[in-house]
Design a protein around this motif. Structure first.
Motif, PDB file in Angstrom:
ATOM      1  N   GLU A   1       0.848  -1.188   0.000  1.00 60.63           N
ATOM      2  CA  GLU A   1       0.000   0.000   0.000  1.00 60.63           C
ATOM      3  C   GLU A   1       0.890   1.245   0.000  1.00 60.63           C
ATOM      4  OE1 GLU A   1      -4.036   1.379   0.247  1.00 60.63           O
ATOM      5  OE2 GLU A   1      -3.248  -0.626   0.079  1.00 60.63           O
ATOM      6  N   THR A   2       0.540   2.210  -0.817  1.00 63.63           N
ATOM      7  CA  THR A   2       1.284   3.470  -0.872  1.00 63.63           C
ATOM      8  C   THR A   2       0.301   4.627  -0.880  1.00 63.63           C
ATOM      9  OG1 THR A   2       3.017   4.663  -2.028  1.00 63.63           O
ATOM     10  CG2 THR A   2       1.408   3.561  -3.377  1.00 63.63           C
ATOM     11  N   THR A   3       0.786   5.781  -0.486  1.00 64.72           N
ATOM     12  CA  THR A   3      -0.047   6.974  -0.423  1.00 64.72           C
ATOM     13  C   THR A   3       0.508   8.020  -1.385  1.00 64.72           C
ATOM     14  OG1 THR A   3      -0.497   6.548   1.907  1.00 64.72           O
ATOM     15  CG2 THR A   3      -0.997   8.740   1.094  1.00 64.72           C
ATOM     16  N   VAL A   4      -0.365   8.550  -2.224  1.00 61.97           N
ATOM     17  CA  VAL A   4      -0.004   9.638  -3.129  1.00 61.97           C
ATOM     18  C   VAL A   4      -0.661  10.897  -2.587  1.00 61.97           C
ATOM     19  CG1 VAL A   4      -0.116  10.499  -5.485  1.00 61.97           C
ATOM     20  CG2 VAL A   4       0.106   8.058  -5.073  1.00 61.97           C
ATOM     21  N   HIS A   5       0.152  11.903  -2.276  1.00 62.65           N
ATOM     22  CA  HIS A   5      -0.354  13.160  -1.716  1.00 62.65           C
ATOM     23  C   HIS A   5      -0.526  14.178  -2.836  1.00 62.65           C
ATOM     24  CE1 HIS A   5       0.242  11.848   2.427  1.00 62.65           C
ATOM     25  NE2 HIS A   5       1.395  11.312   2.007  1.00 62.65           N
ATOM     26  N   PHE A   6      -1.745  14.684  -2.978  1.00 59.80           N
ATOM     27  CA  PHE A   6      -2.056  15.718  -3.952  1.00 59.80           C
ATOM     28  C   PHE A   6      -2.062  17.070  -3.266  1.00 59.80           C
ATOM     29  CE2 PHE A   6      -4.133  11.870  -5.627  1.00 59.80           C
ATOM     30  CZ  PHE A   6      -3.501  11.792  -6.847  1.00 59.80           C
ATOM     31  N   PHE A   7      -2.540  18.098  -3.954  1.00 59.96           N
ATOM     32  CA  PHE A   7      -2.612  19.435  -3.380  1.00 59.96           C
ATOM     33  C   PHE A   7      -3.781  19.549  -2.413  1.00 59.96           C
ATOM     34  CE2 PHE A   7      -0.667  19.980  -7.599  1.00 59.96           C
ATOM     35  CZ  PHE A   7       0.566  20.468  -7.187  1.00 59.96           C
ATOM     36  N   PHE A   8      -3.723  20.553  -1.554  1.00 60.89           N
ATOM     37  CA  PHE A   8      -4.787  20.903  -0.610  1.00 60.89           C
ATOM     38  C   PHE A   8      -5.101  19.772   0.361  1.00 60.89           C
ATOM     39  CE2 PHE A   8      -5.778  23.157  -4.645  1.00 60.89           C
ATOM     40  CZ  PHE A   8      -5.353  24.420  -4.246  1.00 60.89           C
ATOM     41  N   GLY A   9      -4.109  18.987   0.730  1.00 62.99           N
ATOM     42  CA  GLY A   9      -4.278  17.964   1.746  1.00 62.99           C
ATOM     43  C   GLY A   9      -5.002  16.710   1.290  1.00 62.99           C
ATOM     44  N   THR A  10      -5.278  16.561   0.009  1.00 67.78           N
ATOM     45  CA  THR A  10      -5.938  15.347  -0.454  1.00 67.78           C
ATOM     46  C   THR A  10      -4.890  14.275  -0.728  1.00 67.78           C
ATOM     47  OG1 THR A  10      -5.870  16.094  -2.749  1.00 67.78           O
ATOM     48  CG2 THR A  10      -7.854  16.619  -1.484  1.00 67.78           C
ATOM     49  N   SER A  11      -5.293  13.042  -0.574  1.00 66.20           N
ATOM     50  CA  SER A  11      -4.370  11.928  -0.819  1.00 66.20           C
ATOM     51  C   SER A  11      -5.149  10.737  -1.346  1.00 66.20           C
ATOM     52  CB  SER A  11      -3.617  11.559   0.455  1.00 66.20           C
ATOM     53  OG  SER A  11      -4.517  11.114   1.445  1.00 66.20           O
ATOM     54  N   TRP A  12      -4.419   9.806  -1.915  1.00 73.67           N
ATOM     55  CA  TRP A  12      -5.011   8.576  -2.438  1.00 73.67           C
ATOM     56  C   TRP A  12      -4.128   7.419  -2.023  1.00 73.67           C
ATOM     57  CZ3 TRP A  12      -3.236   5.474  -6.763  1.00 73.67           C
ATOM     58  CH2 TRP A  12      -4.125   4.454  -7.104  1.00 73.67           C
ATOM     59  N   ARG A  13      -4.746   6.374  -1.528  1.00 73.20           N
ATOM     60  CA  ARG A  13      -4.007   5.178  -1.125  1.00 73.20           C
ATOM     61  C   ARG A  13      -4.363   4.040  -2.071  1.00 73.20           C
ATOM     62  NH1 ARG A  13      -1.724   4.950   3.900  1.00 73.20           N
ATOM     63  NH2 ARG A  13      -2.023   2.703   3.956  1.00 73.20           N
ATOM     64  N   GLY A  14      -3.331   3.326  -2.491  1.00 74.44           N
ATOM     65  CA  GLY A  14      -3.552   2.216  -3.392  1.00 74.44           C
ATOM     66  C   GLY A  14      -2.278   1.411  -3.553  1.00 74.44           C
ATOM     67  N   PRO A  15      -2.367   0.288  -4.262  1.00 75.22           N
ATOM     68  CA  PRO A  15      -1.172  -0.526  -4.486  1.00 75.22           C
ATOM     69  C   PRO A  15      -0.130   0.227  -5.323  1.00 75.22           C
ATOM     70  CG  PRO A  15      -3.159  -1.719  -5.100  1.00 75.22           C
ATOM     71  CD  PRO A  15      -3.559  -0.320  -4.815  1.00 75.22           C
ATOM     72  N   LEU A  16       1.131   0.005  -5.016  1.00 73.82           N
ATOM     73  CA  LEU A  16       2.214   0.696  -5.703  1.00 73.82           C
ATOM     74  C   LEU A  16       2.194   0.427  -7.203  1.00 73.82           C
ATOM     75  CD1 LEU A  16       4.754   2.424  -5.527  1.00 73.82           C
ATOM     76  CD2 LEU A  16       6.049   0.345  -5.085  1.00 73.82           C
ATOM     77  N   VAL A  17       1.845  -0.786  -7.602  1.00 75.06           N
ATOM     78  CA  VAL A  17       1.837  -1.107  -9.029  1.00 75.06           C
ATOM     79  C   VAL A  17       0.783  -0.281  -9.767  1.00 75.06           C
ATOM     80  CG1 VAL A  17       0.264  -3.081  -8.914  1.00 75.06           C
ATOM     81  CG2 VAL A  17       2.028  -3.002 -10.671  1.00 75.06           C
ATOM     82  N   LEU A  18      -0.338   0.034  -9.132  1.00 79.77           N
ATOM     83  CA  LEU A  18      -1.342   0.889  -9.772  1.00 79.77           C
ATOM     84  C   LEU A  18      -0.872   2.330  -9.871  1.00 79.77           C
ATOM     85  CD1 LEU A  18      -4.771  -0.401  -8.412  1.00 79.77           C
ATOM     86  CD2 LEU A  18      -3.694  -0.809 -10.613  1.00 79.77           C
ATOM     87  N   VAL A  19      -0.121   2.788  -8.873  1.00 79.21           N
ATOM     88  CA  VAL A  19       0.431   4.142  -8.916  1.00 79.21           C
ATOM     89  C   VAL A  19       1.428   4.255 -10.069  1.00 79.21           C
ATOM     90  CG1 VAL A  19       1.818   5.826  -7.652  1.00 79.21           C
ATOM     91  CG2 VAL A  19       0.043   4.539  -6.467  1.00 79.21           C
ATOM     92  N   VAL A  20       2.283   3.252 -10.218  1.00 86.51           N
ATOM     93  CA  VAL A  20       3.257   3.263 -11.314  1.00 86.51           C
ATOM     94  C   VAL A  20       2.536   3.191 -12.659  1.00 86.51           C
ATOM     95  CG1 VAL A  20       5.136   1.952 -12.378  1.00 86.51           C
ATOM     96  CG2 VAL A  20       5.104   2.320  -9.918  1.00 86.51           C
ATOM     97  N   LEU A  21       1.515   2.359 -12.777  1.00 88.52           N
ATOM     98  CA  LEU A  21       0.746   2.252 -14.011  1.00 88.52           C
ATOM     99  C   LEU A  21       0.041   3.563 -14.343  1.00 88.52           C
ATOM    100  CD1 LEU A  21      -0.292   0.417 -16.304  1.00 88.52           C
ATOM    101  CD2 LEU A  21      -2.206  -0.163 -14.820  1.00 88.52           C
ATOM    102  N   ALA A  22      -0.528   4.230 -13.334  1.00 88.02           N
ATOM    103  CA  ALA A  22      -1.200   5.513 -13.562  1.00 88.02           C
ATOM    104  C   ALA A  22      -0.201   6.577 -14.016  1.00 88.02           C
ATOM    105  CB  ALA A  22      -1.923   5.960 -12.299  1.00 88.02           C
ATOM    106  N   ALA A  23       0.997   6.588 -13.421  1.00 90.41           N
ATOM    107  CA  ALA A  23       2.019   7.562 -13.831  1.00 90.41           C
ATOM    108  C   ALA A  23       2.469   7.292 -15.271  1.00 90.41           C
ATOM    109  CB  ALA A  23       3.206   7.498 -12.875  1.00 90.41           C
ATOM    110  N   PHE A  24       2.604   6.028 -15.633  1.00 92.99           N
ATOM    111  CA  PHE A  24       2.989   5.678 -17.001  1.00 92.99           C
ATOM    112  C   PHE A  24       1.907   6.107 -17.994  1.00 92.99           C
ATOM    113  CE2 PHE A  24       3.071   2.548 -20.504  1.00 92.99           C
ATOM    114  CZ  PHE A  24       4.315   2.855 -21.020  1.00 92.99           C
ATOM    115  N   ALA A  25       0.639   5.843 -17.658  1.00 89.70           N
ATOM    116  CA  ALA A  25      -0.469   6.228 -18.540  1.00 89.70           C
ATOM    117  C   ALA A  25      -0.554   7.748 -18.667  1.00 89.70           C
ATOM    118  CB  ALA A  25      -1.782   5.659 -18.012  1.00 89.70           C
ATOM    119  N   ALA A  26      -0.345   8.461 -17.566  1.00 91.74           N
ATOM    120  CA  ALA A  26      -0.377   9.923 -17.625  1.00 91.74           C
ATOM    121  C   ALA A  26       0.761  10.448 -18.500  1.00 91.74           C
ATOM    122  CB  ALA A  26      -0.282  10.510 -16.222  1.00 91.74           C
ATOM    123  N   GLY A  27       1.921   9.823 -18.435  1.00 90.89           N
ATOM    124  CA  GLY A  27       3.035  10.220 -19.287  1.00 90.89           C
ATOM    125  C   GLY A  27       2.739   9.986 -20.759  1.00 90.89           C
TER     126      GLY A  27
END
Length: 105
Positions: free
Chosen positions: A26-52
């Motif tokens: 489990e990993t936490t991605v911190h966005f602006f204004f105190g919001t965050s998202w928790r999810g599996p690290l592999v999904l975070v990496v996949l989302a970053a790749f798709a955004a790129g």
């Protein structure tokens, strides 16, 4: 050769599969204004790749559009201005525009 390509594809698949299995923490991605998202690290990496991929495709869009409109302009026949007498150009070779050679159009 066909078997070698299948072996390469299988190696890439199993490498990515092992990466996904090893990064289920489990990993936490911190966005602006105190919001965050928790999810599996592999999904975070996949989302970053798709955004790129999306940002890269959008960055290429203006150049692609410019080349597409230049190619369309080259395909359209030139119309003479009104009132101009048409000169016989049947014997003269048509010169290729310099930007067409430069861009491979």
């Amino acid at each position: 050769m066909k078997y070698l390509l299948w072996l390469l594809k299988a190696a890439i698949f199993f490498t990515l599969f092992a990466f996904a299995l090893n990064n289920q923490h489990e990993t936490t991605v911190h966005f602006f204004f105190g919001t965050s998202w928790r999810g599996p690290l592999v999904l975070v990496v996949l989302a970053a790749f798709a955004a790129g991929l999306v940002v890269g495709a959008l960055g290429m869009l203006p150049g692609w559009w410019r080349h597409r409109s230049a190619a369309a302009a080259l395909r359209q026949p030139a119309t003479p201005p009104e009132g101009a007498a048409e000169a016989p150009l049947a014997d003269a070779p048509m010169a290729e525009p310099s930007h067409a050679r430069r861009h491979g159009l």
